[in-house]
Design an enzyme around this catalytic site. Structure first.
Site, mmCIF file in Angstrom:
data_model
loop_
_atom_site.group_PDB
_atom_site.id
_atom_site.type_symbol
_atom_site.label_atom_id
_atom_site.label_comp_id
_atom_site.label_asym_id
_atom_site.label_seq_id
_atom_site.Cartn_x
_atom_site.Cartn_y
_atom_site.Cartn_z
ATOM 1 C CB SER A 232 31.881 49.601 46.053
ATOM 2 O OG SER A 232 33.275 49.576 45.962
ATOM 3 C CG ASP B 196 36.910 49.541 48.055
ATOM 4 O OD1 ASP B 196 37.131 48.882 49.081
ATOM 5 O OD2 ASP B 196 36.362 49.050 47.048
ATOM 6 C CG ASP C 285 35.621 44.936 47.685
ATOM 7 O OD1 ASP C 285 35.971 46.133 47.621
ATOM 8 O OD2 ASP C 285 34.809 44.422 46.895
#
Length: 454
Positions: free
Chosen positions: A99, A243, A247
């Protein structure tokens, strides 16, 4: 490699530094453990743009295929694109991404068929136990016939699914600046936005897992400074930041001012409720603004409050049959997307809402942004429990105060509320406060911080 994987197997996913904490041989064991726990005969795998992602992803595929499982690799994708594939193919899935973490990190977000979450209580603990055992004893016995590993591109199908859920055909033309942060938004946005009435100004669309421009974490104000400046320079209608694994999405208005995720949650909730005839359950975590349940009720819906974290949101969505859910961290969950979170679908809703009327975004979101919030403030403490007790003691006997322990400690009065939660992974307490006006919020925030940091 050590058999204790507790440092990298978190509450919701696997995450750690490569190769110091985990590597391709361990990824192979995770692949075998994943298919053993999910009892899958076929799975789907995707990965982000980090330098280590292709190798880790392929190792996981080898581990699964060795046990006779057929693997579909969708290659470079956003996390919600992997959830799309899991839902559309009805297969368990694994996404290789860390992420917004720095470049040296990588991780695995796993789900069961239909994008159902895999967390500590839904299989992740068992996956860890198997990988730990096999890291000492050796890989499990391979199947007599190994599974196949094939490739499939899902980007166009993912885009078509999203565009089938939000109608932008009658939108007025909009100028939108998108900051992909060198993450997977640079891969998905050009396809999803193609053909829409949008003048797209791309920023940092080059896929680069070393994040040369800024961290791909738009919740940190430092990481949207470039976007804010560009929106003002371009005279754009809005800006959107994604990001690293795309998501989550974060929105700024035409003046470059951040739009709170709570306001986005309320806006999207009103649209989803309208789509469902003014009926439906909307999930929100306990950190979201008072505005969210108010707007849900005003639009005929039923708000349901949950703990923070996607596994809790998704579980409540499944239990209640909710149509939508939102978090203060800019995660947005849709029943029409297998209860999974997708920043892209939330972004399309914001674009459709803005393009369906003539005013600026600042005016549109004002009706959904009614209170003064502190944002999340972290404090390093020596003893989380001691400081939480000190906060409780300071407020529990005050008149008109209510306390609840759903997630950390939430203290509410008629004019303000705050929540203090311990971090699961660091010696931190996280404070969120909100009040009916800025002066009251500042006073409450500073009072609580003084107790936490005493």
């Amino acid at each position: 490699m050590a058999a204790d994987l507790s440092t990298i197997v978190k509450a919701y996913d696997v995450r750690g530094v490569v190769p110091d904490q985990w590597d391709e041989p361990l990824a192979e064991l995770f692949g075998a453990a994943f298919v053993r726990v999910t009892d899958a005969d076929a799975i789907v795998i995707g990965h982000d743009m980090r330098p280590s992602s292709p190798g880790l992803s392929r190792a996981f595929a080898r581990g699964a295929a060795a046990l006779g499982v057929h693997v579909t690799e969708i290659g470079l994708c956003s996390t919600d694109q992997l959830y799309y594939a899991s839902g559309a193919f009805n297969l368990p899935g694994a996404m290789f991404t860390a992420s917004h973490n720095p470049a040296q990190y990588n991780g695995i977000k796993m789900c069961r068929a239909g994008a159902a979450p895999v967390g500590q209580d839904t299989g992740l603990a068992e996956i860890r136990e198997l990988a730990e055992a096999w890291s000492e004893s050796g890989a499990p016995e391979p199947a007599a016939t190994p599974g196949t590993i094939t490739s499939r591109d899902t980007l166009e199908d993912y885009s078509a699914h999203l565009l089938g859920l939000v109608d932008l055909t009658s939108s007025r033309p909009l100028k939108v600046v998108v900051d992909a942060g060198n993450g997977m938004g640079g891969h998905t946005v050009p396809t999803v936005f193609a053909g829409l009435p949008l003048d797209l100004v791309p920023m940092y669309f080059e896929l680069d897992g070393t994040f040369p421009n800024h961290e791909a974490n738009p919740l940190d104000p430092a990481n949207i400074v470039d976007l804010q400046k560009r929106v003002r320079e371009e005279g754009a209608d809005l800006g959107i930041a994604f990001d690293g694994d795309a998501d989550r999405c974060f929105v700024v208005d035409e003046q470059g001012n951040p739009v709170s995720p709570s306001a986005v949650t309320a806006l999207v909730a009103s649209r989803e409720l309208a789509k469902h005839g003014g009926k439906g359950v909307v999930i929100h975590n306990l950190i979201t603004s008072w505005s969210v349940p108010e707007v849900v009720k005003e639009n005929g819906g039923t708000p349901v409050r949950t703990r923070v974290g996607h596994s809790f949101i998704k579980a409540e969505m499944a239990r209640t049959g909710a149509i939508f859910g939102g978090e203060h961290s800019a995660h947005y969950y849709f029943a029409d997307f297998w209860n999974a979170d997708t920043g892209m679908l939330a972004a399309l809703h914001v674009l459709a809402a803005l393009g369906g009327q003539d005013g600026p975004l600042s005016g549109l979101v004002a009706q959904y942004d009614r209170y003064a919030g502190s944002g999340e403030i972290n404090s390093t403490v020596a003893d989380q429990s001691d400081r939480l007790t000190a906060v409780r003691t300071a407020y529990e006997n005050q008149q008109g105060i209510t306390l609840d322990d759903l997630d950390g400690l939430t203290i509410t009065s008629p004019d303000w509320w705050f929540n203090v939660r311990p971090s699961n992974t660091e010696p931190l307490l996280r404070l969120n406060a909100e009040a009916r006006d800025e002066t009251t919020m500042t006073k409450v925030r500073d009072e609580v911080l003084a107790i936490i940091r005493a």
